[in-house]
Design a protein around this motif. Structure first.
Motif, PDB file in Angstrom:
ATOM      1  N   THR A   1      -9.090   4.888  -5.716  1.00  0.00           N
ATOM      2  CA  THR A   1      -9.837   5.886  -5.078  1.00  0.00           C
ATOM      3  C   THR A   1      -9.186   7.398  -4.842  1.00  0.00           C
ATOM      4  O   THR A   1      -9.516   8.165  -4.290  1.00  0.00           O
ATOM      5  CB  THR A   1     -10.328   5.280  -3.546  1.00  0.00           C
ATOM      6  OG1 THR A   1      -9.113   5.200  -2.893  1.00  0.00           O
ATOM      7  CG2 THR A   1     -10.999   4.059  -3.562  1.00  0.00           C
ATOM      8  N   TYR A   2      -8.238   7.212  -5.854  1.00  0.00           N
ATOM      9  CA  TYR A   2      -7.284   8.695  -5.635  1.00  0.00           C
ATOM     10  C   TYR A   2      -8.156   9.689  -6.596  1.00  0.00           C
ATOM     11  O   TYR A   2      -8.194   9.743  -7.696  1.00  0.00           O
ATOM     12  CB  TYR A   2      -6.046   8.273  -6.511  1.00  0.00           C
ATOM     13  CG  TYR A   2      -5.044   9.435  -6.168  1.00  0.00           C
ATOM     14  CD1 TYR A   2      -5.296  10.463  -5.373  1.00  0.00           C
ATOM     15  CD2 TYR A   2      -3.962   9.450  -7.465  1.00  0.00           C
ATOM     16  CE1 TYR A   2      -3.956  11.328  -5.238  1.00  0.00           C
ATOM     17  CE2 TYR A   2      -2.732  10.365  -6.968  1.00  0.00           C
ATOM     18  CZ  TYR A   2      -3.051  11.001  -6.084  1.00  0.00           C
ATOM     19  OH  TYR A   2      -1.980  12.157  -5.977  1.00  0.00           O
TER      20      TYR A   2
ATOM     21  N   ASN B   1       2.089   1.712  -3.400  1.00  0.00           N
ATOM     22  CA  ASN B   1       1.165   1.967  -4.649  1.00  0.00           C
ATOM     23  C   ASN B   1       0.893   3.364  -4.095  1.00  0.00           C
ATOM     24  O   ASN B   1       0.493   4.055  -5.282  1.00  0.00           O
ATOM     25  CB  ASN B   1       0.048   1.176  -4.141  1.00  0.00           C
ATOM     26  CG  ASN B   1       0.192  -0.230  -4.712  1.00  0.00           C
ATOM     27  OD1 ASN B   1       1.347  -0.483  -5.640  1.00  0.00           O
ATOM     28  ND2 ASN B   1      -0.754  -1.028  -4.252  1.00  0.00           N
ATOM     29  N   GLN B   2       0.755   3.731  -2.985  1.00  0.00           N
ATOM     30  CA  GLN B   2       0.677   5.429  -2.768  1.00  0.00           C
ATOM     31  C   GLN B   2       1.550   6.243  -3.522  1.00  0.00           C
ATOM     32  O   GLN B   2       1.232   7.177  -4.106  1.00  0.00           O
ATOM     33  CB  GLN B   2       0.482   5.559  -1.178  1.00  0.00           C
ATOM     34  CG  GLN B   2       0.464   7.107  -1.016  1.00  0.00           C
ATOM     35  CD  GLN B   2      -0.938   7.619  -1.160  1.00  0.00           C
ATOM     36  OE1 GLN B   2      -1.681   6.801  -1.439  1.00  0.00           O
ATOM     37  NE2 GLN B   2      -0.864   8.895  -1.210  1.00  0.00           N
TER      38      GLN B   2
ATOM     39  N   TYR C   1      -2.875   1.979  -9.416  1.00  0.00           N
ATOM     40  CA  TYR C   1      -2.318   1.882  -8.403  1.00  0.00           C
ATOM     41  C   TYR C   1      -3.120   2.240  -6.809  1.00  0.00           C
ATOM     42  O   TYR C   1      -2.932   1.657  -5.736  1.00  0.00           O
ATOM     43  CB  TYR C   1      -1.000   2.786  -7.989  1.00  0.00           C
ATOM     44  CG  TYR C   1       0.142   2.155  -8.758  1.00  0.00           C
ATOM     45  CD1 TYR C   1       0.685   0.804  -8.619  1.00  0.00           C
ATOM     46  CD2 TYR C   1       0.666   2.840 -10.136  1.00  0.00           C
ATOM     47  CE1 TYR C   1       1.913   0.416  -9.428  1.00  0.00           C
ATOM     48  CE2 TYR C   1       1.480   2.215 -10.935  1.00  0.00           C
ATOM     49  CZ  TYR C   1       2.081   1.168 -10.682  1.00  0.00           C
ATOM     50  OH  TYR C   1       3.043   0.640 -11.373  1.00  0.00           O
ATOM     51  N   ASN C   2      -4.007   3.317  -7.227  1.00  0.00           N
ATOM     52  CA  ASN C   2      -4.882   3.822  -6.114  1.00  0.00           C
ATOM     53  C   ASN C   2      -6.147   3.928  -6.622  1.00  0.00           C
ATOM     54  O   ASN C   2      -6.391   5.348  -7.235  1.00  0.00           O
ATOM     55  CB  ASN C   2      -4.371   4.817  -5.367  1.00  0.00           C
ATOM     56  CG  ASN C   2      -5.214   5.327  -4.344  1.00  0.00           C
ATOM     57  OD1 ASN C   2      -6.349   4.994  -4.007  1.00  0.00           O
ATOM     58  ND2 ASN C   2      -4.774   6.409  -3.553  1.00  0.00           N
TER      59      ASN C   2
ATOM     60  N   SER D   1       1.220   5.825  -7.263  1.00  0.00           N
ATOM     61  CA  SER D   1      -0.033   6.822  -7.904  1.00  0.00           C
ATOM     62  C   SER D   1       0.284   8.268  -7.629  1.00  0.00           C
ATOM     63  O   SER D   1      -0.009   9.079  -8.975  1.00  0.00           O
ATOM     64  CB  SER D   1      -1.376   6.307  -7.077  1.00  0.00           C
ATOM     65  OG  SER D   1      -1.036   6.784  -5.575  1.00  0.00           O
TER      66      SER D   1
ATOM     67  N   GLU E   1       0.997  -1.277   0.089  1.00  0.00           N
ATOM     68  CA  GLU E   1       0.106   0.032   0.117  1.00  0.00           C
ATOM     69  C   GLU E   1       0.781   1.079  -0.085  1.00  0.00           C
ATOM     70  O   GLU E   1       0.607   2.272  -0.723  1.00  0.00           O
ATOM     71  CB  GLU E   1      -0.941  -0.028   1.214  1.00  0.00           C
ATOM     72  CG  GLU E   1      -2.046  -1.062   1.277  1.00  0.00           C
ATOM     73  CD  GLU E   1      -1.489  -2.449   1.545  1.00  0.00           C
ATOM     74  OE1 GLU E   1      -0.566  -2.591   2.278  1.00  0.00           O
ATOM     75  OE2 GLU E   1      -2.271  -3.534   1.010  1.00  0.00           O
TER      76      GLU E   1
END
Length: 163
Positions: free
Chosen positions: A95-96, A59-60, A92-93, A63, A56
């Motif tokens: 919900t970004y 990925n943060q 990667y995210n 993204s 995570e």
């Protein structure tokens, strides 16, 4: 025989590269920012097991880096590349919100107003008071009404066009 020390020292910090990229972006040095963000991406991907505690966390950062690259390409008016990078950021995210918002801006710029409006509506269901989304919705609404209005001729009764 002694065990091999598996610890590897990474001399390049992807967050430091990201920050330098942010500084270049603010200074409107887009090519320099692109270079820095791409280097940060490369380091983040190649040395992920040494840099990140969790997927995570990785990925943060990935993204954010992809979205920052999208912003650079947006300012260079390379909208297809910018859109592709937004999609990568969302991989990667998912919900970004900023990546969805940037996509809406790209859609607006290429005159895909319905797609832009749908994204903005979706974003406002998630974050009802987002000022940027609210402004974009207000900006898009009248433009969509004009596009969706029927041409004047379609309102005339059949036969009333002739003189």
């Amino acid at each position: 025989m002694e065990p091999i020390n598996q610890e590897i020292k990474i001399n390049v910090d992807p967050n430091a590269l990201k920050q330098k990229g942010n500084d270049a972006l603010k200074a409107e040095k887009y090519d320099q920012a692109i270079s820095l963000y791409q280097e940060a991406l490369k380091v983040s991907q190649n040395y992920s097991k040494y840099l990140f505690k969790t997927t995570e966390e990785q990925n943060q950062l990935l993204s954010v880096l992809n979205l920052n690259l999208a912003v650079c390409y947006f300012h260079k008016n390379e909208l297809d590349k910018s859109l592709s990078l937004c999609d990568q950021a969302l991989e990667y995210n998912p919900t970004y919100l900023k990546a969805h918002y940037r996509k809406a801006l790209i859609f607006e710029k290429v005159n895909k107003l319905a797609e832009a409006f749908e994204l903005v509506k979706k974003l406002l269901t998630i974050e009802k008071s987002n000022p940027d989304c609210l402004k974009l919705k207000v900006f898009l609404s009248p433009r969509l009404r004009v596009l969706s209005a029927k041409p004047f001729r379609s309102h005339l009764r059949k036969g009333s066009e002739s003189q």
